[in-house]
Scaffold this active site. Structure first.
Site, PDB file in Angstrom:
ATOM      1  N   GLU A 123      -2.541  -8.345 -10.827  1.00  0.00           N
ATOM      2  CA  GLU A 123      -3.684  -8.776 -10.028  1.00  0.00           C
ATOM      3  C   GLU A 123      -4.861  -9.053 -10.962  1.00  0.00           C
ATOM      4  O   GLU A 123      -5.111  -8.250 -11.860  1.00  0.00           O
ATOM      5  CB  GLU A 123      -4.089  -7.704  -9.006  1.00  0.00           C
ATOM      6  CG  GLU A 123      -5.164  -8.219  -8.066  1.00  0.00           C
ATOM      7  CD  GLU A 123      -5.562  -7.192  -6.986  1.00  0.00           C
ATOM      8  OE1 GLU A 123      -5.015  -6.081  -6.956  1.00  0.00           O
ATOM      9  OE2 GLU A 123      -6.435  -7.547  -6.203  1.00  0.00           O
ATOM     10  N   ALA A 264      -6.521   2.008 -10.537  1.00  0.00           N
ATOM     11  CA  ALA A 264      -5.110   1.950 -10.172  1.00  0.00           C
ATOM     12  C   ALA A 264      -4.783   0.627  -9.494  1.00  0.00           C
ATOM     13  O   ALA A 264      -5.686  -0.116  -9.099  1.00  0.00           O
ATOM     14  CB  ALA A 264      -4.755   3.090  -9.232  1.00  0.00           C
ATOM     15  N   GLU A 266      -1.880  -1.384  -6.719  1.00  0.00           N
ATOM     16  CA  GLU A 266      -0.977  -1.106  -5.588  1.00  0.00           C
ATOM     17  C   GLU A 266       0.351  -1.861  -5.596  1.00  0.00           C
ATOM     18  O   GLU A 266       0.927  -2.092  -4.523  1.00  0.00           O
ATOM     19  CB  GLU A 266      -1.715  -1.453  -4.295  1.00  0.00           C
ATOM     20  CG  GLU A 266      -1.947  -2.970  -4.023  1.00  0.00           C
ATOM     21  CD  GLU A 266      -3.288  -3.508  -4.495  1.00  0.00           C
ATOM     22  OE1 GLU A 266      -3.854  -2.929  -5.430  1.00  0.00           O
ATOM     23  OE2 GLU A 266      -3.760  -4.507  -3.933  1.00  0.00           O
ATOM     24  N   ASN A 267       0.893  -2.242  -6.753  1.00  0.00           N
ATOM     25  CA  ASN A 267       2.174  -2.968  -6.783  1.00  0.00           C
ATOM     26  C   ASN A 267       3.170  -2.367  -5.802  1.00  0.00           C
ATOM     27  O   ASN A 267       3.303  -1.158  -5.706  1.00  0.00           O
ATOM     28  CB  ASN A 267       2.774  -2.888  -8.180  1.00  0.00           C
ATOM     29  CG  ASN A 267       1.743  -3.079  -9.251  1.00  0.00           C
ATOM     30  OD1 ASN A 267       1.150  -4.127  -9.353  1.00  0.00           O
ATOM     31  ND2 ASN A 267       1.481  -2.033 -10.016  1.00  0.00           N
ATOM     32  N   GLU A 300      -4.303   3.305  -2.881  1.00  0.00           N
ATOM     33  CA  GLU A 300      -3.214   2.419  -3.331  1.00  0.00           C
ATOM     34  C   GLU A 300      -2.029   2.498  -2.367  1.00  0.00           C
ATOM     35  O   GLU A 300      -1.393   1.491  -2.076  1.00  0.00           O
ATOM     36  CB  GLU A 300      -2.784   2.750  -4.765  1.00  0.00           C
ATOM     37  CG  GLU A 300      -3.910   2.758  -5.800  1.00  0.00           C
ATOM     38  CD  GLU A 300      -4.806   1.534  -5.790  1.00  0.00           C
ATOM     39  OE1 GLU A 300      -4.384   0.448  -5.329  1.00  0.00           O
ATOM     40  OE2 GLU A 300      -5.979   1.660  -6.225  1.00  0.00           O
ATOM     41  N   GLU A 322      -9.355  -5.170   0.346  1.00  0.00           N
ATOM     42  CA  GLU A 322     -10.091  -4.090  -0.313  1.00  0.00           C
ATOM     43  C   GLU A 322     -11.080  -3.390   0.617  1.00  0.00           C
ATOM     44  O   GLU A 322     -11.150  -2.168   0.655  1.00  0.00           O
ATOM     45  CB  GLU A 322     -10.791  -4.595  -1.589  1.00  0.00           C
ATOM     46  CG  GLU A 322      -9.833  -5.074  -2.683  1.00  0.00           C
ATOM     47  CD  GLU A 322      -8.838  -4.016  -3.155  1.00  0.00           C
ATOM     48  OE1 GLU A 322      -9.006  -2.817  -2.825  1.00  0.00           O
ATOM     49  OE2 GLU A 322      -7.865  -4.389  -3.845  1.00  0.00           O
TER      50      GLU A 322
HETATM   51  N1  BES Z   1      -6.176  -3.824  -6.316  1.00  0.00           N
HETATM   52  C1  BES Z   1      -7.070  -2.935  -6.940  1.00  0.00           C
HETATM   53  C2  BES Z   1      -6.924  -2.906  -8.430  1.00  0.00           C
HETATM   54  C3  BES Z   1      -7.431  -4.118  -9.157  1.00  0.00           C
HETATM   55  C4  BES Z   1      -8.762  -4.352  -9.251  1.00  0.00           C
HETATM   56  C5  BES Z   1      -6.601  -5.009  -9.758  1.00  0.00           C
HETATM   57  C6  BES Z   1      -9.231  -5.457  -9.951  1.00  0.00           C
HETATM   58  C7  BES Z   1      -7.070  -6.107 -10.436  1.00  0.00           C
HETATM   59  C8  BES Z   1      -8.396  -6.339 -10.540  1.00  0.00           C
HETATM   60  C9  BES Z   1      -6.907  -1.498  -6.435  1.00  0.00           C
HETATM   61  O1  BES Z   1      -6.371  -1.402  -5.165  1.00  0.00           O
HETATM   62  C10 BES Z   1      -8.269  -0.884  -6.335  1.00  0.00           C
HETATM   63  O2  BES Z   1      -9.035  -1.321  -5.548  1.00  0.00           O
HETATM   64  N2  BES Z   1      -8.555   0.126  -7.156  1.00  0.00           N
HETATM   65  C11 BES Z   1      -9.840   0.764  -7.238  1.00  0.00           C
HETATM   66  C12 BES Z   1      -9.821   2.163  -6.684  1.00  0.00           C
HETATM   67  C13 BES Z   1     -10.192   2.368  -5.268  1.00  0.00           C
HETATM   68  C14 BES Z   1     -10.269   3.839  -4.942  1.00  0.00           C
HETATM   69  C15 BES Z   1     -11.416   1.650  -4.802  1.00  0.00           C
HETATM   70  C16 BES Z   1     -10.165   0.871  -8.702  1.00  0.00           C
HETATM   71  O3  BES Z   1      -9.248   0.725  -9.516  1.00  0.00           O
HETATM   72  O4  BES Z   1     -11.311   1.127  -9.040  1.00  0.00           O
HETATM   73 ZN    ZN Z   2      -7.714  -1.697  -3.607  1.00  0.00          ZN
END
Ligand code: BES
Ligand code: ZN
Length: 877
Positions: A123, A264, A266-267, A300, A322
């Protein structure tokens, strides 16, 4: 290149399945990719050409329907294949052989190396760094993936879905083949290869089905993943019971990786985590770290439905997954707490950070609606607006509909869109149709940037006994041309303690909470035959992400405080009082102090709540009250009041510090966590009050604590607030924990935020940068120094000799060569510059020329640097 939301076009082709065979080698990985395409029946035109994305990969061979093809072009990361004799009118197959170079890839996107692992991050647009494909989220395919690697180095081979075959091969190689039955967009593909240990358990779902949950980590850290594994199980049960959403795979895996840009990812079936987000134990974690782990493991996992089963049509819709998933992780965390007071404190903490970071983003040059209209690099739009404001928008829908109708809306959303890539309109559409509540005006939240302001005018005519309330909505963002009236659900209560006879007018009863759906610019409510002016409690629980403009003096605020019965608002009134005092340089009023003291000592109140009441408003929150402000002066001012507060309640801090130290064995019950929070607040305040007198308390706690939380919160005030040297404590920390990355990150970070000692502030930072344990390639370590310094160390960053600014600009450019996503995050610090006073602004622009002159930056960074340049131009500097 700028991408526009309005320019969305359905893809010409869809891809039914993708078969990958990946020969993993960290120097050079060979990928064989067979894609089964067919013309998109919903596409308006018949395409003569298919365009595949590919970045930093070399093409080795190309076949269409088994035949070698020569009529293609490869330019600007696009592989264009022309159709020979109407080839693309029927289903067709493309097979591509290509190579990528994981060890050379420092961008943390695509396939890369982290310690001894090979891992992927796709992603938003990382799949194109692994193989050629149509890399967009509205093409969902069924993946079968065969991983081949040297067994000795990579005994564990993981990918999405179910393991269908394992084989030992010649030359000490082996293979594992994974099949994911659920069609998914390329950004959800993942693989991990390496020598990993596993912490696993079998669980039984509500329908009796057995599922295998696994957390994978390196052997030395596997013991630290038990809380994560338990949390995953809780999350699965929660999603079943609250939303009826079941785990759809037989096995669900989480992997910990040390080099990871985000928290993290979410694959599908194979969530990949920054190891710092899931390793927890008594000697490693702060109490707040457990809260974060719970939230992110939930987050995730919840994407499995909100994001994966139903995905986003294009990246402009990012908040669809999100915003909704943040709302869900918040609800999960909240439901895990049994006491209302605990839930309220969570809400307060969340809103507090929303108001400091998202509100300022929404007032600055990056302001965008939760569904942006354009971007250059999508990576730059994983913002607090898309995430946190997006979650508030979903929360408002929940407030307007109520829990039952909201759930029906979710059911309908999945019924309609399971297996599809959709838009925010589809989500709101499902909510509207299921509830029969018109959300068309509400939809404007998705296209309106800026924080709405609601100004309040109260009028009480004691002769005519008429009380009226006028609410006017506005939006201050001046570059927003359309400022439509929004649908704002405001929880409200008119408090009238000594009511003789019940008041119920306009469908509103006094002393009862009520949801006022504001839809017009001006809303007026009038009550007749009112003898005593009621106390207005508005936007209770922060029901809408807005600014309430309400002219109140300290006296008014205190009167309201006496009657306020909403926990969030109680905290907010105290915050507003602090703001008034700090911004107008007033004294703490006697009455205010008396109330604070009373609350501080009230044993029936949640200790966690009491401790949060004594956090003064953050710099970035107070800064929003000015058009221009002097960052150094503002922080000095905040420190002045913090010291006062510390001194005024010296005896109370002492008393509570002892009382909260109950000598009980460390555990993670909310009660113990709250007591620790208050205890450490007291310790912090005592050191602010008089460091010489109280340092021994912190030193003693540091050396005697049986857990990291108490050790850390003893170290922090020693290191952060004093001009004295506490090298001994820092050295001790370093030597005890030099093998634990997460703690060495903290060690760097606390020093990078330390009050400057001596005139050459920046030398402290440069010394850290030269430390053998500093490593700019690891995002956690890079952040621990560079982000902590730039975002938190106000005095060093803003020093008017310009050294902080210069260091920042240099760091941004260095990091950009390695990790563009990290660099543009760091670069966003400069977006506040338009807000600083002239002297700081000028100094800033005098010292960052290097940034503007650079001709070789990533598109991520370029987008941000252009915005910074615009600020310079606007301010004629
Ligand atoms: N899908 C995102 C991770 C991501 C973010 C991939 C940007 C590529 C580019 C993941 O689900 C996510 O939102 N992670 C958050 C944590 C969450 C608790 C808000 C993060 O990694 O900060
Ligand atoms: Zn997310």
């Amino acid at each position: 290149m700028t991408f526009y939301r309005q320019q969305y076009r359905a893809p010409d082709f869809l891809c039914q399945k993708i078969e990958l065979e990946i020969n993993l080698d960290k120097k050079s990985t060979l990928v064989r990719n067979r894609m089964y395409f067919y013309p998109n029946p919903n596409s308006t035109q018949r395409a003569e050409e298919i365009v595949l994305n590919g970045e930093d990969i070399s093409l080795e061979a190309l076949r269409v329907n088994g035949k070698i093809i020569k009529s293609f072009s490869l330019q600007n990361n696009e592989l264009r294949i022309k159709s020979a004799s109407k080839l693309f009118l029927d289903p067709f197959q493309i097979e591509i052989l290509s190579r990528c170079h994981p060890e050379q890839n420092s961008s943390l996107k695509g396939l890369y190396v982290s310690n001894n692992l090979m891992v992927t991050q796709c992603e938003a647009e990382g799949f194109r760094k692994i193989t050629f494909s149509i890399d967009r989220p509205d093409i969902m395919s069924v993946f079968t993936v065969k991983l081949i690697a040297l067994k000795k180095d990579y005994p564990i081979l993981l990918s999405n879905g179910n393991l269908i075959e394992e084989e030992n091969l010649a030359n000490k190689m082996h293979s594992a083949t994974w099949h994911d039955p659920f069609p998914k967009p390329s950004y959800l593909f993942a693989l991990v290869a390496g020598n990993l240990a596993c912490n696993e358990k079998e669980i039984i779902c509500s329908n009796g089905e057995k599922k295998l949950l696994q957390v994978w980590a390196d052997k030395g850290n596997i013991k630290k993943t038990t809380f994560c594994l338990d949390t995953l199980e809780n999350a699965i049960h929660w999603d079943e019971s609250r939303f009826g959403l079941k785990l759809d795979l037989d096995r669900f895996m989480i992997v910990a990786v040390d080099d990871f840009n985000m928290g993290a990812m979410e694959n599908k079936g194979l969530n990949i985590f920054n190891s710092s987000a899931i390793y927890t134990d008594q000697n490693l974690s702060l109490d707040q770290d457990y809260v974060y782990t719970e939230r992110i493991v939930g987050h995730e996992y919840f994407h499995n439905w909100t994001g994966n089963r139903v995905s986003c049509r294009d990246w402009f819709q990012l908040t669809l997954k999100e915003g909704l998933t943040v709302f869900r992780d918040q609800e999960f965390s909240s439901d895990r707490l049994s006491k209302q007071s605990g839930k309220d404190v969570r809400r307060i903490n969340f809103v507090n950070s929303l108001r400091s970071s998202q509100f300022s983003e929404d007032a600055g040059p990056m302001a965008h609606p939760i569904r942006p209209d354009s971007y250059e690099a999508i990576d730059n739009f994983y913002t607090s607006t898309v995430y946190s404001k997006g979650a508030e928008v979903v929360r408002m829908i929940h407030t307007i509909l109520g829990e039952d109708k909201f759930k029906h809306g979710m059911d309908l959303y999945f019924k309609r869109h399971d297996g599809c890539a959709v838009t925010c309109d589809d989500f709101v559409g499902a909510m509207q149709d299921a509830s029969q509540i018109d959300l068309s005006q509400f939809m404007l939240w998705y296209s309106t940037p800026g924080t709405p302001i609601l100004s309040i005018q109260e009028n009480f005519d004691s002769k005519k006994n008429i009380y009226s309330l006028t609410l006017i909505q506005s939006n201050k963002l001046n570059h927003v041309s359309k400022k439509p009236d929004l649908h704002i659900p405001v929880k409200i209560k008119f408090i009238s303690p000594n009511l003789k006879k019940p008041v119920c007018q306009n469908g509103i009863s006094f002393n009862k909470e009520y949801i006022l759906n504001i839809t017009k610019k001006k809303t007026k409510i009038e009550f007749q035959q009112i003898n005593v002016k009621p106390i207005l409690s508005i936007n209770r629980g922060f029901s809408a992400p807005i600014i309430i403009e309400y002219e109140q003096t300290q006296k008014d605020l205190l009167e309201q405080l006496a009657y306020e019965d909403d926990t969030f608002n109680t905290w907010d009134i105290i915050q507003r009082t602090y703001c008034l005092i700090i911004l107008n340089k007033q004294k703490f009023g006697k009455k205010f102090l008396a109330i604070l003291k009373k609350i501080l000592l009230r044993e029936d109140l949640d200790a966690g709540f009491r401790s949060t009441l004594f956090n003064l408003p953050a710099e970035s929150f107070l800064a929003q009250k000015f058009d221009e402000y002097d960052p150094e002066a503002l922080l000095k001012n905040i420190h002045f009041y913090k010291k006062q507060l510390a001194q005024l309640f010296e005896l109370e801090w002492l008393k509570l510090f002892d009382a909260m130290n109950d000598g009980k064995k460390y555990d993670l019950t909310p009660d113990q966590i709250n007591r620790r929070a208050l205890k450490n607040k007291c310790l912090d305040m005592l050191l602010w009050c008089d460091i010489d007198q109280y340092e021994h308390l912190a030193i003693k706690q540091y050396f005697s604590a049986d857990n990291m939380n108490d050790r850390w919160f003893a170290l922090c005030p020693l290191v952060l607030q004093s001009s004295k040297n506490f090298e001994g404590v820092l050295d001790d920390f370093y030597h005890q924990y030099k093998n634990i990355d997460m703690l060495i990150d903290k060690w760097f970070s606390v020093q990078a935020t330390q009050l400057p000692k001596g005139p050459d502030y920046i030398d402290q930072i440069k010394k850290l940068q030269a430390h053998p344990d500093f490593n700019i390639k690891n995002p956690n370590r890079a952040n621990s120094l560079l982000s902590s310094f730039s975002y938190i160390n106000t005095f060093a960053f803003h020093n008017l000799n310009g050294s902080g600014y210069q260091f920042w600009a240099k760091s941004v450019l260095t990091l950009d060569k390695i990790n563009p996503q990290g660099a543009s995050f760091l670069a966003k610090r400069g977006l506040d510059s338009g807000h600083w006073d002239k002297l700081h602004k000028q100094c800033f622009y005098n010292h960052i020329d290097e940034l503007f002159k650079n001709k070789n930056m990533s598109k991520n960074l370029l987008e941000i640097v252009r915005l910074i340049q615009n600020i310079k131009r606007k301010n004629s500097l």
